[in-house]
Each structure stands twice: as structure tokens, then as C-alpha cells.
Design a protein around this motif. Structure first.
Motif, PDB file in Angstrom:
ATOM      1  N   UNK A  10       5.262  77.687   0.899  1.00 25.20           N
ATOM      2  CA  UNK A  10       4.958  76.996   2.156  1.00 25.20           C
ATOM      3  C   UNK A  10       5.614  77.674   3.355  1.00 25.20           C
ATOM      4  N   UNK A  11       4.958  77.548   4.495  1.00 24.24           N
ATOM      5  CA  UNK A  11       5.566  77.909   5.783  1.00 24.24           C
ATOM      6  C   UNK A  11       6.032  76.605   6.415  1.00 24.24           C
ATOM      7  N   UNK A  12       7.170  76.102   5.940  1.00 26.42           N
ATOM      8  CA  UNK A  12       7.596  74.751   6.313  1.00 26.42           C
ATOM      9  C   UNK A  12       8.829  74.722   7.190  1.00 26.42           C
ATOM     10  N   UNK A  13       9.181  75.859   7.802  1.00 27.70           N
ATOM     11  CA  UNK A  13      10.346  75.863   8.688  1.00 27.70           C
ATOM     12  C   UNK A  13      10.186  74.858   9.822  1.00 27.70           C
ATOM     13  N   UNK A  14       8.956  74.679  10.303  1.00 27.84           N
ATOM     14  CA  UNK A  14       8.722  73.714  11.377  1.00 27.84           C
ATOM     15  C   UNK A  14       8.982  72.285  10.948  1.00 27.84           C
ATOM     16  N   UNK A  20      11.703  77.186   3.000  1.00 27.21           N
ATOM     17  CA  UNK A  20      10.947  76.937   4.233  1.00 27.21           C
ATOM     18  C   UNK A  20      10.720  78.225   5.017  1.00 27.21           C
ATOM     19  N   UNK A  21       9.707  78.976   4.599  1.00 29.60           N
ATOM     20  CA  UNK A  21       9.446  80.276   5.215  1.00 29.60           C
ATOM     21  C   UNK A  21       9.147  80.116   6.699  1.00 29.60           C
ATOM     22  N   UNK A  22       9.789  80.933   7.548  1.00 28.79           N
ATOM     23  CA  UNK A  22       9.473  80.901   8.974  1.00 28.79           C
ATOM     24  C   UNK A  22       8.387  81.911   9.325  1.00 28.79           C
ATOM     25  N   UNK A  23       7.898  81.832  10.543  1.00 26.49           N
ATOM     26  CA  UNK A  23       6.972  82.831  11.066  1.00 26.49           C
ATOM     27  C   UNK A  23       7.024  82.746  12.586  1.00 26.49           C
ATOM     28  N   UNK A  24       7.645  83.745  13.214  1.00 28.94           N
ATOM     29  CA  UNK A  24       7.718  83.763  14.671  1.00 28.94           C
ATOM     30  C   UNK A  24       8.445  82.561  15.224  1.00 28.94           C
ATOM     31  N   UNK A  25       7.746  81.788  16.065  1.00 31.37           N
ATOM     32  CA  UNK A  25       8.359  80.609  16.691  1.00 31.37           C
ATOM     33  C   UNK A  25       8.449  79.418  15.743  1.00 31.37           C
ATOM     34  N   UNK A  26       7.787  79.474  14.594  1.00 30.33           N
ATOM     35  CA  UNK A  26       8.013  78.462  13.561  1.00 30.33           C
ATOM     36  C   UNK A  26       9.286  78.880  12.840  1.00 30.33           C
ATOM     37  N   UNK A  27      10.425  78.422  13.354  1.00 29.06           N
ATOM     38  CA  UNK A  27      11.702  79.086  13.112  1.00 29.06           C
ATOM     39  C   UNK A  27      12.672  78.223  12.312  1.00 29.06           C
ATOM     40  N   UNK A  28      13.210  78.798  11.233  1.00 24.58           N
ATOM     41  CA  UNK A  28      14.287  78.121  10.521  1.00 24.58           C
ATOM     42  C   UNK A  28      15.595  78.261  11.295  1.00 24.58           C
ATOM     43  N   UNK A  29      15.708  79.322  12.057  1.00 20.02           N
ATOM     44  CA  UNK A  29      16.878  79.455  12.925  1.00 20.02           C
ATOM     45  C   UNK A  29      16.977  78.320  13.929  1.00 20.02           C
ATOM     46  N   UNK A  30      15.831  77.934  14.486  1.00 18.54           N
ATOM     47  CA  UNK A  30      15.832  76.822  15.454  1.00 18.54           C
ATOM     48  C   UNK A  30      16.219  75.513  14.771  1.00 18.54           C
ATOM     49  N   UNK A  62      11.803  84.296  15.442  1.00 16.73           N
ATOM     50  CA  UNK A  62      12.234  84.684  16.785  1.00 16.73           C
ATOM     51  C   UNK A  62      13.690  84.319  17.074  1.00 16.73           C
ATOM     52  N   UNK A  63      14.169  83.207  16.549  1.00 15.96           N
ATOM     53  CA  UNK A  63      15.560  82.812  16.792  1.00 15.96           C
ATOM     54  C   UNK A  63      16.521  83.738  16.055  1.00 15.96           C
ATOM     55  N   UNK A  64      16.198  84.081  14.819  1.00 17.61           N
ATOM     56  CA  UNK A  64      17.044  85.006  14.073  1.00 17.61           C
ATOM     57  C   UNK A  64      17.027  86.386  14.715  1.00 17.61           C
ATOM     58  N   UNK A  65      15.866  86.812  15.217  1.00 16.30           N
ATOM     59  CA  UNK A  65      15.784  88.101  15.892  1.00 16.30           C
ATOM     60  C   UNK A  65      16.678  88.121  17.131  1.00 16.30           C
ATOM     61  N   UNK A  66      16.678  87.044  17.873  1.00 22.07           N
ATOM     62  CA  UNK A  66      17.534  86.950  19.058  1.00 22.07           C
ATOM     63  C   UNK A  66      19.008  87.008  18.673  1.00 22.07           C
ATOM     64  N   UNK A  67      19.365  86.297  17.594  1.00 18.47           N
ATOM     65  CA  UNK A  67      20.757  86.309  17.146  1.00 18.47           C
ATOM     66  C   UNK A  67      21.171  87.700  16.672  1.00 18.47           C
ATOM     67  N   UNK A  68      20.254  88.426  16.028  1.00 15.74           N
ATOM     68  CA  UNK A  68      20.549  89.782  15.579  1.00 15.74           C
ATOM     69  C   UNK A  68      20.807  90.706  16.775  1.00 15.74           C
ATOM     70  N   UNK A  69      19.956  90.599  17.797  1.00 17.32           N
ATOM     71  CA  UNK A  69      20.123  91.440  18.990  1.00 17.32           C
ATOM     72  C   UNK A  69      21.442  91.182  19.701  1.00 17.32           C
ATOM     73  N   UNK A  70      21.840  89.930  19.751  1.00 18.36           N
ATOM     74  CA  UNK A  70      23.045  89.555  20.499  1.00 18.36           C
ATOM     75  C   UNK A  70      24.328  89.766  19.718  1.00 18.36           C
ATOM     76  N   UNK A  71      24.217  90.054  18.424  1.00 16.67           N
ATOM     77  CA  UNK A  71      25.400  90.171  17.588  1.00 16.67           C
ATOM     78  C   UNK A  71      25.869  88.847  17.014  1.00 16.67           C
TER      79      UNK A  71
END
Length: 401
Positions: free
Chosen positions: A196-200, A255-265, A312-321
Motif C-alpha cells: 500500500x501507499x498509505x503514508x497519507x 506505509x510507502x510514501x510518494x512525493x507529497x504523500x509523505x511519511x516524513x510529514x 519530499x519531507x525526507x528529501x528536504x531533511x537530507x538536504x538540510x542535514x
């Protein structure tokens, strides 16, 4: 990509409507390699029929996929066989076929076979495969980690922008039956499973309890939300199993994420702060406890996926350290699937990649849990450079300086 759209949504605790997406319906192929065209066409037909039936019931289905027994050891010359499989998948309209792992943790496995992987995957875009470098029976094999690290580098060089590593992973303690790729492979009678893509769903469940410090309350909230969404899916799968003549093996609740359907969020809602801040690890553990206690037949990881370039949230966290390799490994100890879609500088030495793989393997063997690594050395990119994969599956990120 095969993509069906339904119109199904359901409330989280009767409050928030969220559409539940089925990321994958994975049909396991029981036949040994070389698999005949008739067997693959039959499995493809089952996959398409399941996808259509779930869509008719209101669910969005992103992909249908096939997974076979491990090909290594059954076919001596992979290149022509892989080309034939690619043509069959093109004819059947299925873009995802996993050939399973090379069981390289075994001391008698010939590591020279791994030299075939990069060329095969570069030439055949529907195919995925993996290398298993650690099991509880054999432990972690250092030479296998080095050979697998070379495959990572060869795929980076052999495919545009290194994107071929999306279809290759290094496994540790991963058994058959996973629906998610590229780790999926099959053993036993033909079955099907769901991912499932259930991160949302998790994010909406935790939005209502921001800054909740009690892991038990997080677990309760997420378990209830997932059960409300997942139980109807499982009941439908069990009904369709009779219709298509293939047993339903179970569901991977990761809960697989995809872009803005984010487990990070989702985790940011719970800790009322940025992903990676204090509370991230305990929240990840609480969500994983929720996944594993939903009363359905489960297969696969059933853990928290933290794919850096799919969220997208995990990508942002990776960029920022806010997160790095060491933090991701720490989170994997309590929740997840390992190091997933992690970008690396293109000139990362093969020895360093191998050491990362051994870290994942050590954790998997010590904890007796399935972990994997998908690492992306980006050709020509260094610290501060931004990736440019141009892929609908990947979020481009800037490599930390």
C-alpha cells in the motif's frame, strides 16, 4: 506503468477522508527458470484482472507486478534470457518483473555471476534483481558486499544519471513474499500479495494529535486508522483470490510514501517539529508497532519505509542535514527497511559503499530483521550539486555539502 483509478476513500476515525492507494499487486510465479511464455502470460493475466477488479471497487492501483524464484543458479547465461523476458513483459503491458536475489551470502555462491547484473538491468528496463549479502544462517559475507558495491557503481555508470539503481538493491535477512520491489521474490505455490501507499493515512491519523509524547497513543491512533482502511482491502483480496484461482498471501503494511504523500510529514505531525528532531526515533518505533499489530495476514517488511528520494519531507531533511546515513541506520533499528533511495556523490569509492552495505547487514543479522539498501551514486555530482533524475518516482535533492 499500469495504472487504474478508482474513487475509494474512507474516513480516519470518521473525521478525515483519505484516498487509499494500492502501490502494487504482486503476483508470484511458481515455475522454476527458465519460465515459459505461457506461464508468464497467465500470471500477467491474473495481475491485470486483479488490478481491474480492485479499481472497479473504487481503489487506485498504481502498478501490477510479477516476482519469480531467484534466477541465479537456475539460468547459466542471463543476458539472452533477460531479453526474452523483457519482450514478454512489453507484450503483456507489465513494467515490473523481479528476478529475485543472488544468494551471495552463501560461501559457495560464485560472486563472478554478479558481473552480469549491471548490463542486464541497463538493457531491460522492466526487470529488477537483488543481491543478498547476509542471512542468519551464514552471517554477512564481506566479499559479497564488495561485489555488490561494484554492481552499484557499474549501474551508476551504465544507466542515464545512475537511475538503474532504482531497480537494484542489496538485501540482508530478506525472505520471499515481499510485494515491494526490488526486494520481491517468490517461493512455493503461486500467490499474490499487496503493498500500500498509505503514508497519507498515517499522516492524517497523526495530524489530530500534534506533539503527542506518548508512543502508546501514537500506536493506538495509527493502528485504528490503518485497520479502518486496510480491513476492507483484505476482505476484497480474499474474495478475489477465489475468483482468480490464486491464494492471497497477505499484505505488507509498510506505509510507502510518494512525493507529497509523505511519511516524513506524518512524523513531523507527531513530534511537532522537523523530521530528524528529538522524538523521531521513538515515533518511528511507535508507528511500526502499530503496523505489526493490525489484525490481518502480513507479509514483507511491515516496517516504516524512509526512502530519501521518494518523499519530499525526507528529501528536504537530507538536504538540510537533518538526517544522514547514520541517523537512517539508527531509525532502521526500530522501524524500517534500511537505506532506501539514498543519493551519494558520484565518486564515492567502492570500498566506502561496501562498508555501508556491511553496516546494513550487521544490523539485520544482529536484530534478525529484513533490511535492504538502494544507493545512488550520481555520476558527476558532488557535495552541493543537485540531482536531476527526471523520474516520476524520485524527488530530486541537493547533495549535502
Amino acid at each position: 506503468m499500469v495504472h487504474w483509478r478508482g474513487n475509494h476513500s474512507s474516513p480516519v476515525f470518521g473525521v478525515v477522508a483519505v484516498r487509499l492507494t494500492i502501490r502494487t499487486i504482486t503476483v508470484g510465479v511458481a515455475q522454476e527458470h527458465p519460465v515459459g511464455g505461457a506461464e508468464l502470460r497467465e500470471a500477467a493475466g491474473v495481475a491485470h484482472r486483479l488490478g481491474a477488479r480492485f479499481a472497479e471497487s473504487g481503489y487506485e492501483v498504481q502498478t501490477v507486478r510479477l516476482a519469480t524464484q531467484p534466477v541465479f543458479g537456475q539460468v547459466p547465461d542471463l543476458a539472452p534470457y533477460a531479453t526474452r523476458l523483457q519482450r514478454l513483459m512489453d507484450d503483456e503491458g507489465i513494467g515490473h518483473l523481479s528476478l529475485g536475489p543472488a544468494q551471495a551470502a552463501r560461501p559457495d555462491f560464485d560472486l563472478n555471476r554478479l558481473a552480469e547484473i549491471a548490463g542486464m538491468l541497463a538493457a531491460c528496463e522492466a526487470l529488477s534483481c537483488t543481491v543478498q549479502i547476509a542471512t542468519s544462517e551464514h552471517g554477512a559475507r564481506v566479499a559479497a558486499a564488495m561485489a555488490a558495491a561494484r554492481v552499484v557503481g557499474e549501474l551508476s555508470a551504465a544507466t542515464p544519471k545512475g537511475v538503474g539503481n532504482f531497480r537494484f538493491a542489496v538485501l540482508a535477512e530478506v525472505g520471499p513474499g515481499h510485494p515491494f520491489f526490488p526486494a520481491a521474490y517468490h517461493e512455493g505455490p503461486s500467490t499474490f500479495s499487496l503493498g500500500l501507499q498509505s503514508a497519507g493515512v498515517v499522516a492524517e491519523a497523526l495530524r489530530a494529535i500534534p506533539g503527542e509524547p506518548d508512543p502508546a497513543k501514537i500506536t493506538e491512533r495509527v493502528r485504528g486508522a490503518l485497520a479502518e482502511h486496510v480491513l476492507p482491502v483484505v476482505r476484497l483480496a480474499e474474495k478475489l483470490a477465489t475468483e482468480v484461482g490464486r491464494p492471497f498471501a497477505g499484505i505488507d503494511l509498510s506505509p510507502a510514501p510518494h512525493g507529497d504523500t509523505s511519511i516524513g510529514r506524518a512524523i513531523e505531525h507527531a513530534i511537532a517539529g522537523p523530521f530528524g528532531a528529538p522524538g523521531t526515533l521513538s515515533t518511528a518505533a511507535a508507528i511500526t508497532q502499530a503496523l505489526r499489530t493490525v489484525p490481518v495476514s502480513q507479509v514483507g517488511y511491515c516496517g516504516l519505509m524512509l526512502p530519501v528520494m521518494e518523499d519530499t519531507v525526507l528529501a528536504r531533511a537530507w538536504e538540510s542535514g537533518g538526517i544522514d546515513l547514520h541517523r537512517l541506520l539508527a531509525y532502521s533499528a526500530v522501524c524500517g527497511t534500511g537505506l532506501d533511495t539514498v543519493p551519494l556523490p558520484g565518486d564515492t569509492p567502492v570500498e566506502e559503499v561496501a562498508r555501508l552495505l556491511m553496516d546494513v547487514a550487521a544490523l539485520a543479522v544482529r536484530l534478525r530483521k529484513p533490511l535492504s539498501a538502494r544507493l545512488f551514486p550520481v555520476p558527476g555530482a558532488g557535495p552541493g550539486d543537485r540531482t536531476d533524475f527526471g523520474s516520476p518516482y524520485l524527488v530530486d535533492v541537493r547533495l549535502p555539502g
